[in-house]
Scaffold this active site. Structure first.
Site: not given
Ligand SMILES: O=C(O)c1ccccc1NCC(=O)[C@H](O)[C@H](O)COP(=O)(O)O
Length: 232
Positions: A13, A143
């Site tokens: 993502c 999440d």
């Molecule tokens: O990725 C972002 O910046 C984000 C910002 C606001 C809402 C959602 C967001 N990401 C969503 C996703 O699906 C991410 O992959 C998920 O939150 C996991 O993130 P991480 O912990 O950094 O792998």
């Protein structure tokens, strides 16, 4: 007889660059996510996302991520990008998710930001309520709760996830090559999702980290395979 075991699907993502998209696809990602939330450091303009999506070969799913977007905003992004699936990651009600998904005729995932007081019963109820509310609901993306909505790089307590919904869960939040094998073996989710754990800067992915993450997930799948063969 050859034993066939399920393969954990993988979503990368927060993609913003063609080279990262190509790396993710070459290394075996099943889905790629684009963040259409302007306050995110991984935000991508719909026109730029459309150019990336036009480069994607068949059989790789595209996911558009929204936080409290209006139906018109989602409609505009879908029209510009032809994104295949929606991910609602804000405070949207179940009715809003179902209504917007129906209006643009796209399947959707409901992101649940898991808080310390979230219970297994809460997760079971989300799953059953959304399944009853919309034929377009495809599953829960679980999440870690953060005020900035997502992309935190932090894990939550995986033991909260009820075993019987795991096959419809996309496990997310703080995953990386260092914990992905354990996460898959403990939760056995349908899929995993990662952003921070495969980056060297927000929105800028690291090919070696993507490779290591996917290898760690495949290690868990092969461990499952070995276990299945033993019990044949
Ligand atoms: O990725 C972002 O910046 C984000 C910002 C606001 C809402 C959602 C967001 N990401 C969503 C996703 O699906 C991410 O992959 C998920 O939150 C996991 O993130 P991480 O912990 O950094 O792998």
């Amino acid at each position: 007889m050859t034993t066939i075991t399920s393969r954990t699907r993988i979503k990368i993502c927060g993609l913003t660059r063609l080279e990262d998209l190509q790396d993710a696809i070459t290394l075996g990602a099943d889905a790629v996510g684009f963040v259409f939330y302007a306050k995110s450091p991984r935000y991508i303009q719909p026109a730029a996302a459309a150019q990336l999506i036009a480069q994607i070969p068949p059989f790789v799913s595209t996911v558009g991520l929204f936080v409290n977007a209006s139906a018109d905003e989602v409609h505009e992004v879908v029209a510009q990008t032809s994104i295949a699936m929606l991910q609602f990651h804000g405070d949207e009600t179940m009715e809003q998710c179902a209504s917007i998904a129906a209006a643009v005729n796209r399947p959707f995932m409901r992101a649940i930001r898991v808080k310390p007081d979230t219970s297994p019963a809460d997760l079971l109820k989300y799953d059953s309520d959304y399944r009853a509310a919309s034929r377009l609901f495809t599953g829960l993306l679980l999440d870690t709760y953060v005020d900035s909505y997502g992309g935190s790089g932090k894990v939550f307590d995986w033991s909260l996830i009820p075993e019987n919904i795991a096959p419809r869960v996309v496990l997310s939040g703080g995953l990386s090559a260092q914990n992905a094998t354990d996460a898959v073996l403990r939760v056995r989710p349908y899929a995993v999702d990662v952003s921070s754990g495969v980056e060297h800067d927000k929105g800028i992915k690291d090919k070696a980290k993507i490779h290591a993450f996917i290898a760690a997930v495949r290690l868990a799948d092969s461990a499952d395979h070995a276990h299945a063969k033993q019990t044949d």
